[in-house]
Design a protein around this motif. Structure first.
Motif, PDB file in Angstrom:
ATOM      1  N   LYS A 204       1.217  -1.130   0.197  1.00 21.16           N
ATOM      2  CA  LYS A 204       0.213   0.664  -0.084  1.00 21.16           C
ATOM      3  C   LYS A 204       0.984   0.909  -0.436  1.00 21.16           C
ATOM      4  O   LYS A 204       2.005   1.109   1.039  1.00 21.16           O
ATOM      5  N   GLU A 205       0.539   2.029  -1.068  1.00 25.34           N
ATOM      6  CA  GLU A 205       1.669   3.567  -0.936  1.00 25.34           C
ATOM      7  C   GLU A 205       0.491   4.310  -0.215  1.00 25.34           C
ATOM      8  O   GLU A 205      -0.541   4.274   0.344  1.00 25.34           O
ATOM      9  N   PRO A 206       1.452   5.648   0.501  1.00 23.68           N
ATOM     10  CA  PRO A 206       0.708   6.327   0.850  1.00 23.68           C
ATOM     11  C   PRO A 206       0.125   7.147   0.403  1.00 23.68           C
ATOM     12  O   PRO A 206      -1.318   7.908   1.059  1.00 23.68           O
ATOM     13  N   TYR A 207       0.596   7.778  -0.459  1.00 26.50           N
ATOM     14  CA  TYR A 207       0.151   8.798  -1.225  1.00 26.50           C
ATOM     15  C   TYR A 207      -0.193   9.170  -2.850  1.00 26.50           C
ATOM     16  O   TYR A 207       0.374   7.704  -3.681  1.00 26.50           O
ATOM     17  N   GLN A 208      -1.547   8.905  -3.435  1.00 21.70           N
ATOM     18  CA  GLN A 208      -1.455   8.504  -5.180  1.00 21.70           C
ATOM     19  C   GLN A 208      -0.052   9.727  -5.289  1.00 21.70           C
ATOM     20  O   GLN A 208       0.278   9.947  -5.289  1.00 21.70           O
ATOM     21  N   GLY A 209       0.529   8.591  -6.529  1.00 18.71           N
ATOM     22  CA  GLY A 209       1.252   9.197  -7.169  1.00 18.71           C
ATOM     23  C   GLY A 209       3.112   8.287  -6.788  1.00 18.71           C
ATOM     24  O   GLY A 209       4.344   8.523  -7.564  1.00 18.71           O
ATOM     25  N   CYS A 210       2.678   7.885  -5.485  1.00 25.77           N
ATOM     26  CA  CYS A 210       3.659   7.612  -4.882  1.00 25.77           C
ATOM     27  C   CYS A 210       4.290   5.828  -5.422  1.00 25.77           C
ATOM     28  O   CYS A 210       3.599   5.016  -6.034  1.00 25.77           O
ATOM     29  N   VAL A 211       5.394   5.678  -5.872  1.00 25.04           N
ATOM     30  CA  VAL A 211       5.809   4.601  -6.337  1.00 25.04           C
ATOM     31  C   VAL A 211       7.150   3.728  -5.982  1.00 25.04           C
ATOM     32  O   VAL A 211       7.767   4.844  -4.998  1.00 25.04           O
ATOM     33  N   SER A 212       7.498   2.713  -6.504  1.00 26.58           N
ATOM     34  CA  SER A 212       8.705   1.386  -6.230  1.00 26.58           C
ATOM     35  C   SER A 212      10.320   2.917  -6.663  1.00 26.58           C
ATOM     36  O   SER A 212       9.442   3.581  -7.147  1.00 26.58           O
ATOM     37  N   THR A 213      10.992   2.297  -6.000  1.00 27.07           N
ATOM     38  CA  THR A 213      13.041   2.754  -5.839  1.00 27.07           C
ATOM     39  C   THR A 213      12.669   2.079  -7.881  1.00 27.07           C
ATOM     40  O   THR A 213      13.148   2.894  -8.758  1.00 27.07           O
ATOM     41  N   ALA A 214      12.472   0.897  -8.032  1.00 33.00           N
ATOM     42  CA  ALA A 214      12.636   0.540  -8.899  1.00 33.00           C
ATOM     43  C   ALA A 214      11.811   1.931 -10.425  1.00 33.00           C
ATOM     44  O   ALA A 214      12.517   1.858 -11.440  1.00 33.00           O
TER      45      ALA A 214
END
Length: 273
Positions: A204-214
Motif C-alpha cells: 500500500k502506497e501512502p499517497y497517490q503517485g508514490c511508486v517503488s524505487t525501481a
C-alpha cells in the motif's frame, strides 16, 4: 541530527556486498545467502530472492548500458526488506550503484564528490517530491523540454516514506550544490493504490503517485536517457513479474498504513479549525 558515526557505507557489486558498520566488522551478502541456504530456504544467488519468487527469468541476459550513472542511496533498514526493488536495478543496469547510508555528504561517493566540487546543477538530478522548502521539477516538464535535459547522474533514495524524507533533508546541503530535484507527479491529498489495484505496486502506497524505487528510476530513464524507453520497459517488466509472484502469497488486500492514516486524520481535523 545525524552525525558521521551514524552513517553506514557500502560498496556494492552485483553479487557481493561488504557492509562497514563503523566498528571494524564487516558482513558479506554472500554470508547472508549461505545462512539462508543452511536454514533450509533456497535463495537465488542472482536476484537474492527465495526460489519460489525468483525473478531472474524477467531480467536481461546481459546488463544494460546507460549514459546516465544511477546512484541509489539505500537506508540501512532496507537491507532486510524482502520487498526491496533495488536488486532489480542492480541486476538490470550496468551503471547502477548502491550506497547504504542515512545521508549524502562529502566522502561517501568519489563521483558525487567530484560533482560537488564543480558546483554545476546541470550535472545531476535526484528524485523526491517537492516540499515547502524545496521545489521540484515534474517529470512531465522534462519530457516536454526542448532540448531534452541530460544528466550525468541520477540519484534515488530508497527507504520508507518517512526514512526517505529524513535522508533527503539530511543531504540537502550537499545535494543543493550540484543537483536539481525531479519528481513524478504525487498528490498527498489522495490515497495511494495497493498492489491489488496496480501491476507494479508491492504494498500500500501512502499517497497517490508514490511508486517503488525501481519504477521511479525506470520512469525517469525513459525520459532522460537516449533510447530510454527500452530500458524503462525492461525494468517495468521485471518489476511486474516481482509483483505478480508476490501477489500469490497474499490472502487479503493491503490496508493503508496506520501511522499515515492517523497523521492524515489529524491534518484534516486541523484544517477544519
Amino acid at each position: 541530527m545525524l552525525n558521521d558515526t551514524e552513517d553506514h557505507q557500502v560498496l556494492i557489486a552485483v553479487a557481493v556486498v561488504m557492509i562497514d558498520d563503523g566498528k571494524g566488522s564487516s558482513e558479506s551478502m554472500f554470508d547472508c545467502w549461505v545462512d539462508g541456504a543452511s536454514s533450509g530456504r533456497s535463495i537465488c544467488g542472482k536476484c537474492n530472492r527465495p526460489s519460489s519468487v525468483c525473478i531472474c527469468s524477467a531480467l536481461p541476459d546481459t546488463l544494460i548500458d546507460t549514459a546516465t550513472k544511477i546512484i541509489i542511496v539505500q537506508h540501512p533498514h532496507q537491507l532486510q526488506n524482502p520487498l526491496c526493488t533495488v536488486p532489480i536495478l542492480t541486476n538490470t543496469l550496468r551503471n547502477a550503484t548502491v550506497i547504504v547510508a542515512r545521508r549524502l555528504r562529502l566522502g561517501v561517493s568519489p563521483l558525487l564528490d567530484s560533482l560537488y566540487h564543480t558546483q554545476s546543477q546541470s550535472k545531476a538530478a535526484y528524485l523526491f517530491p517537492p516540499t515547502k522548502q524545496s521545489s521540484s521539477t515534474p517529470l512531465s516538464d522534462l519530457r516536454n523540454a526542448c532540448p531534452l535535459p541530460r544528466f550525468e547522474v541520477l540519484i534515488a533514495f530508497d527507504g520508507t516514506w518517512n526514512h526517505a524524507r529524513e535522508m533527503v533533508a539530511a543531504s540537502m546541503e550537499f545535494l543543493s550544490a550540484f543537483s536539481v530535484r525531479v519528481c513524478l507527479e504525487c498528490d498527498e491529498r489522495a490515497e495511494g493504490k495497493s498492489m491489488y489495484e496496480s501491476e507494479l505496486i508491492l504494498r500500500k502506497e501512502p499517497y497517490q503517485g508514490c511508486v517503488s524505487t525501481a519504477e521511479a528510476v525506470a520512469r525517469v530513464l525513459g525520459v532522460i536517457e537516449p533510447g530510454g524507453m527500452e530500458t524503462e520497459s525492461q525494468l517495468v517488466h521485471a518489476l511486474g513479474q516481482m509483483v505478480k509472484l508476490q501477489k500469490g502469497f497474499l490472502n487479503k488486500p493491503a490496508h493503508r498504513r496506520p501511522k499515515l492514516e492517523k497523521k492524515n486524520k489529524k491534518g484534516k481535523t486541523e484544517n477544519l479549525h
